[in-house]
Design a protein around this motif. Structure first.
Motif, mmCIF file in Angstrom:
data_model
loop_
_atom_site.group_PDB
_atom_site.id
_atom_site.type_symbol
_atom_site.label_atom_id
_atom_site.label_comp_id
_atom_site.label_asym_id
_atom_site.label_seq_id
_atom_site.Cartn_x
_atom_site.Cartn_y
_atom_site.Cartn_z
ATOM 1 N N VAL A 1 0.318 20.182 29.930
ATOM 2 C CA VAL A 1 -0.721 19.603 29.071
ATOM 3 C C VAL A 1 -1.540 18.588 29.844
ATOM 4 O O VAL A 1 -2.777 18.582 29.789
ATOM 5 C CB VAL A 1 -0.088 18.949 27.823
ATOM 6 N N VAL A 2 -0.862 17.730 30.595
ATOM 7 C CA VAL A 2 -1.567 16.705 31.375
ATOM 8 C C VAL A 2 -2.491 17.350 32.397
ATOM 9 O O VAL A 2 -3.664 16.970 32.530
ATOM 10 C CB VAL A 2 -0.552 15.770 32.074
ATOM 11 N N LEU A 3 -2.001 18.353 33.116
ATOM 12 C CA LEU A 3 -2.810 18.988 34.159
ATOM 13 C C LEU A 3 -4.000 19.748 33.585
ATOM 14 O O LEU A 3 -5.095 19.701 34.130
ATOM 15 C CB LEU A 3 -1.940 19.937 34.983
ATOM 16 N N MET B 1 1.033 22.422 24.351
ATOM 17 C CA MET B 1 1.322 21.332 23.413
ATOM 18 C C MET B 1 2.399 21.740 22.414
ATOM 19 O O MET B 1 3.358 21.003 22.162
ATOM 20 C CB MET B 1 0.053 20.934 22.658
ATOM 21 N N LEU B 2 2.222 22.942 21.847
ATOM 22 C CA LEU B 2 3.187 23.430 20.847
ATOM 23 C C LEU B 2 4.557 23.631 21.478
ATOM 24 O O LEU B 2 5.581 23.235 20.905
ATOM 25 C CB LEU B 2 2.679 24.734 20.242
ATOM 26 N N ALA B 3 4.596 24.253 22.656
ATOM 27 C CA ALA B 3 5.873 24.482 23.328
ATOM 28 C C ALA B 3 6.541 23.158 23.678
ATOM 29 O O ALA B 3 7.771 23.037 23.593
ATOM 30 C CB ALA B 3 5.656 25.319 24.590
ATOM 31 N N GLY B 4 5.750 22.171 24.070
ATOM 32 C CA GLY B 4 6.319 20.857 24.350
ATOM 33 C C GLY B 4 6.957 20.244 23.121
ATOM 34 O O GLY B 4 8.067 19.685 23.187
ATOM 35 N N LEU B 5 6.276 20.360 21.971
ATOM 36 C CA LEU B 5 6.844 19.845 20.717
ATOM 37 C C LEU B 5 8.124 20.588 20.349
ATOM 38 O O LEU B 5 9.123 19.981 19.941
ATOM 39 C CB LEU B 5 5.818 19.986 19.585
ATOM 40 N N LEU B 6 8.092 21.917 20.486
ATOM 41 C CA LEU B 6 9.263 22.727 20.155
ATOM 42 C C LEU B 6 10.457 22.342 21.033
ATOM 43 O O LEU B 6 11.575 22.155 20.537
ATOM 44 C CB LEU B 6 8.936 24.209 20.323
ATOM 45 N N ASP C 1 -8.633 28.986 27.832
ATOM 46 C CA ASP C 1 -8.156 27.656 28.213
ATOM 47 C C ASP C 1 -7.701 26.857 27.007
ATOM 48 O O ASP C 1 -6.714 26.106 27.071
ATOM 49 C CB ASP C 1 -9.259 26.887 28.959
ATOM 50 N N ASP C 2 -8.418 27.019 25.913
ATOM 51 C CA ASP C 2 -8.032 26.345 24.680
ATOM 52 C C ASP C 2 -6.674 26.833 24.198
ATOM 53 O O ASP C 2 -5.805 26.052 23.811
ATOM 54 C CB ASP C 2 -9.103 26.593 23.619
ATOM 55 N N PHE C 3 -6.483 28.142 24.247
ATOM 56 C CA PHE C 3 -5.214 28.729 23.796
ATOM 57 C C PHE C 3 -4.042 28.262 24.659
ATOM 58 O O PHE C 3 -2.985 27.888 24.143
ATOM 59 C CB PHE C 3 -5.313 30.256 23.821
ATOM 60 N N THR C 4 -4.209 28.302 25.982
ATOM 61 C CA THR C 4 -3.098 27.934 26.866
ATOM 62 C C THR C 4 -2.750 26.450 26.747
ATOM 63 O O THR C 4 -1.567 26.087 26.779
ATOM 64 C CB THR C 4 -3.434 28.273 28.325
ATOM 65 N N THR C 5 -3.755 25.611 26.594
ATOM 66 C CA THR C 5 -3.480 24.185 26.410
ATOM 67 C C THR C 5 -2.772 23.936 25.083
ATOM 68 O O THR C 5 -1.802 23.161 25.009
ATOM 69 C CB THR C 5 -4.783 23.373 26.464
ATOM 70 N N ALA C 6 -3.252 24.599 24.032
ATOM 71 C CA ALA C 6 -2.626 24.447 22.716
ATOM 72 C C ALA C 6 -1.192 24.964 22.743
ATOM 73 O O ALA C 6 -0.290 24.349 22.157
ATOM 74 C CB ALA C 6 -3.435 25.194 21.662
ATOM 75 N N PHE C 7 -0.967 26.078 23.439
ATOM 76 C CA PHE C 7 0.397 26.605 23.521
ATOM 77 C C PHE C 7 1.312 25.632 24.256
ATOM 78 O O PHE C 7 2.465 25.433 23.856
ATOM 79 C CB PHE C 7 0.415 27.957 24.238
ATOM 80 N N ALA D 1 22.738 23.484 28.586
ATOM 81 C CA ALA D 1 21.556 23.960 27.866
ATOM 82 C C ALA D 1 20.699 22.793 27.386
ATOM 83 O O ALA D 1 19.464 22.865 27.428
ATOM 84 C CB ALA D 1 21.990 24.823 26.674
ATOM 85 N N SER D 2 21.333 21.715 26.960
ATOM 86 C CA SER D 2 20.587 20.543 26.500
ATOM 87 C C SER D 2 19.797 19.914 27.642
ATOM 88 O O SER D 2 18.628 19.540 27.481
ATOM 89 C CB SER D 2 21.550 19.514 25.897
ATOM 90 N N VAL D 3 20.429 19.808 28.819
ATOM 91 C CA VAL D 3 19.751 19.222 29.986
ATOM 92 C C VAL D 3 18.573 20.096 30.409
ATOM 93 O O VAL D 3 17.466 19.599 30.672
ATOM 94 C CB VAL D 3 20.742 19.047 31.155
ATOM 95 N N VAL D 4 18.784 21.406 30.461
ATOM 96 C CA VAL D 4 17.719 22.324 30.867
ATOM 97 C C VAL D 4 16.578 22.305 29.845
ATOM 98 O O VAL D 4 15.400 22.415 30.204
ATOM 99 C CB VAL D 4 18.280 23.750 31.039
ATOM 100 N N SER D 5 16.910 22.152 28.575
ATOM 101 C CA SER D 5 15.871 22.086 27.536
ATOM 102 C C SER D 5 14.976 20.866 27.735
ATOM 103 O O SER D 5 13.759 20.942 27.532
ATOM 104 C CB SER D 5 16.523 22.051 26.145
ATOM 105 N N TRP D 6 15.571 19.730 28.139
ATOM 106 C CA TRP D 6 14.757 18.554 28.448
ATOM 107 C C TRP D 6 13.849 18.809 29.640
ATOM 108 O O TRP D 6 12.703 18.332 29.680
ATOM 109 C CB TRP D 6 15.654 17.343 28.712
ATOM 110 N N LEU D 7 14.333 19.565 30.623
ATOM 111 C CA LEU D 7 13.494 19.918 31.771
ATOM 112 C C LEU D 7 12.316 20.792 31.315
ATOM 113 O O LEU D 7 11.193 20.634 31.800
ATOM 114 C CB LEU D 7 14.320 20.656 32.825
ATOM 115 N N CYS D 8 12.588 21.696 30.377
ATOM 116 C CA CYS D 8 11.509 22.540 29.827
ATOM 117 C C CYS D 8 10.448 21.679 29.149
ATOM 118 O O CYS D 8 9.236 21.911 29.321
ATOM 119 C CB CYS D 8 12.084 23.546 28.836
ATOM 120 N N PHE D 9 10.896 20.705 28.372
ATOM 121 C CA PHE D 9 9.939 19.797 27.729
ATOM 122 C C PHE D 9 9.078 19.089 28.768
ATOM 123 O O PHE D 9 7.850 18.974 28.622
ATOM 124 C CB PHE D 9 10.674 18.771 26.873
#
Length: 284
Positions: free
Chosen positions: A127-129, A84-89, A76-82, A112-120
């Motif tokens: 992270v919230v969930l 967070m990191l993926a959100g920053l990326l 759970d720690d790893f998935t939450t941290a990932f 691609a820019s619009v879809v990238s914002w959706l990924c974020f």
């Protein structure tokens, strides 16, 4: 024996991971269709989408097959941290890519820019969930404030390395020292993350928390020198060229300067917080 857990793909977090896997792949495909670019920022964006796609898919597979329960670290720690990191990326990529690579007729790049914002948005929602699970707070290192700061330190260092060019520091011992600071601090921060998440600190011959405190203080001091030396040596007698476009090497010097300042702030906060935890709160 491998078992199947359908909850991994039917719960809200699992559904978001499936969507993130699809959308990061879409980003990669759209940018690949638009054509290759020699810029390091283009490489960074492509790496971000590939990295997020691969690890999100890996997390889905491991949870779906219940192999995640057999891994020797806090899952759970790893998935939450990932997340967070993926959100920053994805956040940085969603800012960098449209600034450098889109135009009013660049349809694939705009998509691609619009879809990238959706990924974020998907990773931020994960992270919230995961942080609001009713089972209680996550106690792993990467989900704590020191762990988050360590990830942020390595993330900012990656942005520095992405902007760094060989001609920026060759022939200048002062700038070479700055590059050494960025590299050493990055390596040791990664080592701390790996040792902690891998639950290997019990094998350390001396108190690991005190070693981390000393490292944080040294890293903050080293970044203090880099924060002064880098702009002093980079911009002394070096005006912005008149023909400097969006991929100008001079602009990358500015990016490195700001990332150095940001990382100095994070390392300083990390040092102060670790000092407070180890020598004041733990002794009460």
């Amino acid at each position: 024996m491998i078992q199947v857990d359908l909850r991994a793909v039917t719960q809200p977090v699992g559904i978001m991971r499936i969507m993130a896997t699809i959308l990061t792949c879409v980003c990669f495909i759209l940018v690949a269709i638009a054509g290759q670019n020699p810029s390091s920022y283009w490489v960074w964006c492509m790496f971000t989408w590939c990295f997020c796609f691969f690890f999100t898919l890996l997390i889905l597979i491991l949870e779906f097959t219940t192999l995640s329960a057999k891994l020797p670290f806090a899952w759970d720690d790893f998935t939450t941290a990932f997340a967070m990191l993926a959100g920053l990326l994805c956040l940085t990529t969603s800012i960098i890519y449209p600034i450098f690579f889109t135009c009013h007729v660049c349809h694939h790049q705009i998509a691609a820019s619009v879809v990238s914002w959706l990924c974020f948005g998907l990773y931020a929602s994960q992270v919230v969930l995961t942080r609001l699970r009713p089972s209680g707070q996550i106690s792993g290192f990467l989900s704590t404030l020191p762990g988050i700061m360590k990830m942020l330190e390595t993330f900012l260092a990656c942005l520095i390395f992405t902007s760094l060019e060989i001609n920026h520091y060759t022939g200048s011992p002062g700038l070479q020292w700055c590059v050494a600071v960025y590299s050493l601090c990055f390596i040791f921060s990664i080592a701390i993350i790996l040792l902690t998440t891998g639950q290997l600190i019990s094998f350390f011959p001396i108190p690991f928390d005190k070693v981390v405190v000393v490292y944080n203080i040294l890293a903050a001091v080293m970044y203090t020198t880099a924060m002064v030396i880098w702009p002093l040596y980079s911009f002394r007698g070096n005006q912005r060229p008149n023909n400097c476009g969006r991929f100008c090497s001079w602009d990358k010097l500015v990016v490195i300067t700001f990332m150095t300042i940001f990382n100095f702030i994070v390392y300083t906060l990390d040092a102060v917080y670790s000092l407070r935890i180890v020598f004041f709160i733990s002794n009460q």
